[in-house]
Design an enzyme around this catalytic site. Sequence first.
Site, PDB file in Angstrom:
ATOM      1  CE  LYS A 213      19.562 -25.698   6.910  1.00 58.00           C
ATOM      2  NZ  LYS A 213      20.489 -24.873   7.205  1.00 58.00           N
ATOM      3  CG  HIS A 391      47.369 -28.484 -22.147  1.00 55.69           C
ATOM      4  ND1 HIS A 391      48.370 -28.618 -23.112  1.00 55.69           N
ATOM      5  CD2 HIS A 391      47.996 -29.264 -21.122  1.00 55.69           C
ATOM      6  CE1 HIS A 391      49.442 -29.021 -22.457  1.00 55.69           C
ATOM      7  NE2 HIS A 391      49.401 -29.598 -21.457  1.00 55.69           N
ATOM      8  CE  LYS A 516      16.038 -21.831  -4.308  1.00 51.16           C
ATOM      9  NZ  LYS A 516      16.239 -22.217  -2.797  1.00 51.16           N
TER      10      LYS A 516
END
Length: 567
Positions: A213, A391, A516
């Site tokens: 984006k 499981h 970041k």
Amino acid sequence: MASTTLICDTEPWKDLKGHVKEIEKTHLRDLMADVERCKSMMVEFDGILLDYSRQRVCQDTIEKLFKLAEAAHLKQKIDRMYGGEHINSTENRSVLHIALRAPRDKVICSDGKNVVPDVWTVLDKIKDFSERVRSGSWVGATGKVLKDVVAIGIGGSFLGPLFVHTALQTDPEAAESAKGRQLRFLANVDPIDVARNITGLNPETTLVVVVSKTFTTAETMLNARTLKEWIQAALGPQAVAKHMVAVSTNLPLVKEFGIDPANAFAFWDWVGGRYSVCSAVGVLPLSLQYGFPIVQKFLNGASSIDNHFYSTSFEKNMPVLLGLLSVWNVSFLGYPARAILPYSQALEKFAPHIQQVSMESNGKGVSIDGIPLPFEAGEIDFGEPGTNGQHSFYQLIHQGRVIPCDFIGVVKSQQPIYLKGEAVSNHDELMSNFFAQPDALAYGKTREQLLGEKVPNHLIPHKTFSGNRPSLSLLLPSLSAYNIGQLLAIYEHRIAVEGFIWGINSFDQWGVELGKSLATQVRKQLNLSRTQGKPVVGFNFGTSTLLTRYLEVDSGVQSESTVLPKM
Ligand code: F6P
């Protein structure tokens, strides 16, 4: 709607808090015996059946949740979203992923402009481009057909498309259209992910789609530069124009990167990353793999739910009911997690996608007006397909912590199998578990039952199941592209409902920024130490020690020359 009143200060919230005591006196065993109650908790829309009778609620709870919705101005907030108002106030943006799947003639405005024609301009461009690539009229630099695609992107530019791709892969119609083609996803900046994704591919027959984006995400841009290098090293610099295309809102940066803007597919700032799978982010790679007509069906499924969410009364509105039930579980019953359990291997990437949609949207500590929340918003989402999950972590769900579960089942398998002589088909075997697990959670197993089975005394505590563990079941008719679109939109809107009730901004993500920026500081240090031998400075003791240890060992690469994976 800006207000300093928090939802927890309203009467309906306090009323629900008081109501918890009533619910605590009940057990699902008894609630499930009331058939009228259970009937009222079945909702059907467009082939999908929702059964929420195994939630720890009575009809009174639902009424109270509707009152909470009223106090939170839920209907008005949905209308504001559909009306294109800037409900993402911290980024001053509309939230209009519904426009991405709207029919051509629909009018949906952002800032006074109908955005639907722009959406269709891009969709038409994708249809045209993907048909040219698939038919071989667009070829690579050496004249070969581009049969493989690597989509580079991370977060919302990866998880949604991966989920849809994984779900379509075994749909017979989609599989037929994808014959001879491969779609791979490169997300992690880990060089191992590069190695895995290029292994077995020939640059001559590969198209790289860079999906971002912002076109600034560090991981994606390094991966994009890496595959650019991979293409150039094999085919020369002019090959980039034929082998790399982009999906972004930031067309100037696409151009700067060296991708021809004519080969860029736009989307808009009113599409949040995690809500972008219906934009070119998902539609381009998926159309290249499966053809545009199949992707169009996926968009139609999502659009059907968009209409349902907008126009259906709350009593029959799936995303609204699901959102309210989640708020009830998290904020009132105190269950912070939710397990997403699709009984379909095709949905194996659904939970990872919803993790981002949900946790990035609703993992907030302040209200939309910036007031610290005195309650916890958001929920911890995780999941695996059944029966694999059974499981693995179901032990904890049955006898350990209480985790509300979403069971997602499919009536008709994409790939039926039946072995002559077996009691049931393979899909019926799978679905036996889908039907059994919710009841095991709800009813449990009592001491009396165990005594009746002559279970030795010392094992009775270990074999007792308390039951009263909430779940809901969603039954889909099949797993066609259309149904996959429906499922996606149900969850997207459900998560928006939760955020609207909690009074937070579900459409920003400031919480991802700090990590970041600290990585930038580390990157600088690594460069200085590797190239100039500079010592580690400016970090705390723990980080300095770890960094020093890391830098002691030769990294295996020299800064003077390019190194690509050798697999
Ligand atoms: O991790 C944060 C984030 O901004 C997500 O919201 C987004 O989906 C992802 O990074 C990728 O961003 P972009 O598409 O801009 O590369």
